[in-house]
Design an enzyme around this catalytic site. Structure first.
Site, PDB file in Angstrom:
ATOM      1  N   ALA A 159      35.021  41.274  41.656  1.00 58.36           N
ATOM      2  CA  ALA A 159      35.331  42.633  41.210  1.00 58.36           C
ATOM      3  C   ALA A 159      36.096  42.526  39.904  1.00 58.36           C
ATOM      4  O   ALA A 159      36.603  41.461  39.554  1.00 58.36           O
ATOM      5  CB  ALA A 159      36.164  43.346  42.266  1.00 58.36           C
ATOM      6  N   LYS A 160      36.167  43.685  39.205  1.00 61.23           N
ATOM      7  CA  LYS A 160      36.828  43.645  37.900  1.00 61.23           C
ATOM      8  C   LYS A 160      38.278  43.197  38.036  1.00 61.23           C
ATOM      9  O   LYS A 160      38.869  42.683  37.101  1.00 61.23           O
ATOM     10  CB  LYS A 160      36.740  45.004  37.223  1.00 61.23           C
ATOM     11  CG  LYS A 160      35.345  45.245  36.670  1.00 61.23           C
ATOM     12  CD  LYS A 160      35.216  46.550  35.929  1.00 61.23           C
ATOM     13  CE  LYS A 160      33.772  46.736  35.455  1.00 61.23           C
ATOM     14  NZ  LYS A 160      33.307  48.084  35.523  1.00 61.23           N
ATOM     15  N   ARG A 161      38.856  43.377  39.229  1.00 59.79           N
ATOM     16  CA  ARG A 161      40.263  42.991  39.379  1.00 59.79           C
ATOM     17  C   ARG A 161      40.426  41.471  39.453  1.00 59.79           C
ATOM     18  O   ARG A 161      41.520  40.960  39.287  1.00 59.79           O
ATOM     19  CB  ARG A 161      40.884  43.670  40.596  1.00 59.79           C
ATOM     20  CG  ARG A 161      40.212  43.348  41.894  1.00 59.79           C
ATOM     21  CD  ARG A 161      40.841  44.066  43.066  1.00 59.79           C
ATOM     22  NE  ARG A 161      40.090  43.771  44.260  1.00 59.79           N
ATOM     23  CZ  ARG A 161      39.019  44.433  44.659  1.00 59.79           C
ATOM     24  NH1 ARG A 161      38.595  45.469  43.950  1.00 59.79           N
ATOM     25  NH2 ARG A 161      38.362  44.090  45.740  1.00 59.79           N
TER      26      ARG A 161
END
Ligand code: GLU
Length: 285
Positions: free
Chosen positions: A252-254
């Site tokens: 995920a982008k995180r």
């Protein structure tokens, strides 16, 4: 050149990670293999989450990775009038209705009903506003209540009849848009939604093969219904597997450590990042 057209359609809500690189390279490779075209579309309809600097950075990251796209980049925020017109056509067909519910209202209705139907992403919209009378709708709109527009899946399917779509990896599918239910077509703050804009844009841009992650497989049932309502020829689909981190979770982008920027800052070459993204043999030369 063949008629094949693929695309990569990121949302500029953060930096691209290896999963995006996999998806972009996948669509690019399919276009190259088939002698077709590869397009880039920026899905920036969410004014609260999208930022111009993320768009700038993602274009730079994709170029650094060795990707080239054909024609100009389509930016969804520049086409809101087209989405408004598409929505008005659906409303005119009687397959879209205003929904005044807040998240809280929806949660309360689901709790009250006891057994709400569930989709893959949680409980479905319980249909509270589907049966409001025209006069109540008009009153609430006149009173200034905020509203979204939702697809009336039942009414839509009665118009279209049964539908099918094709996935290159998983074969023919019977469209079951009931899985996501009465999705939002236009949000309270934006005259469109992911489902509406992606369906219209793929049609307007002449995309013949939609390549994207299997997390969006279920959404394709809804998109097939929207295509049928709008009279669009459905594209072919290829939903690819998702890259996972060492713990087996979806990237995920995180997961900042996996962003293309951080890999590059650590000195990784574009070829090494392409290999990490699952495409060791691809290069534009
Ligand atoms: N904009 C979507 C995303 O970033 C992808 C849309 C699509 O490929 O259909 O997840």
């Amino acid at each position: 050149m063949s008629d094949l057209v693929t695309r990569f359609a990121p949302s500029p809500t953060g930096h691209l990670h290896l999963g995006h690189a996999h998806s972009a390279l996948f669509g690019w490779r399919e276009a190259r293999r088939g002698g077709g075209r590869f397009l880039l579309r920026i899905e920036d309809i969410d004014p609260n989450r999208c930022r111009p600097e993320f768009e700038r950075d993602l274009i730079e990251d994709l170029s650094w990775l060795g990707l080239e796209w054909d024609g100009s980049v389509r930016r969804q925020s520049e086409h809101l009038d087209e989405y408004r017109a598409a929505l008005a056509r659906l409303a005119g067909m009687g397959v879209a209705y205003p929904c005044f519910c807040t998240r809280k209202d929806i949660a309360a209705e689901i709790a009250r009903a006891g057994a709400a139907p569930h989709g893959p992403d949680g409980p479905l919209y319980p249909g509270t506003c589907r049966h409001l009378s025209e006069s109540v709708r008009a009153e609430r709109i006149a009173a200034g209540d905020a509203w979204a527009m939702r697809l009336d899946v039942g009414a839509a399917l009665r118009l279209t009849g049964p539908l099918r779509w094709h996935d290159r990896a998983q074969g023919w599918q019977t469209a079951t848009p009931e899985l996501l239910g009465d999705v939002v077509l236009a949000r309270k703050d934006t005259p469109t939604s992911y489902h509406l804009s992606v369906t219209l844009d793929d049609h307007l841009q002449g995309v013949t093969l939609v390549t994207r992650g299997e997390d969006l497989f279920v959404a394709t049932h809804t998109h097939r219904l929207l295509q049928a309502l709008s009279g669009f020829e459905p594209p072919d689909y290829h939903h690819h597997g998702l890259l996972r981190n060492a713990a087996g979770e979806r990237l995920a982008k995180r997961d900042r450590a996996q962003s293309l920027r951080s890999l590059r800052a650590e000195g990784a070459s574009a070829a090494a990042v392409r290999a990490l993204a699952g495409f060791p043999d691809e290069s534009k030369d």
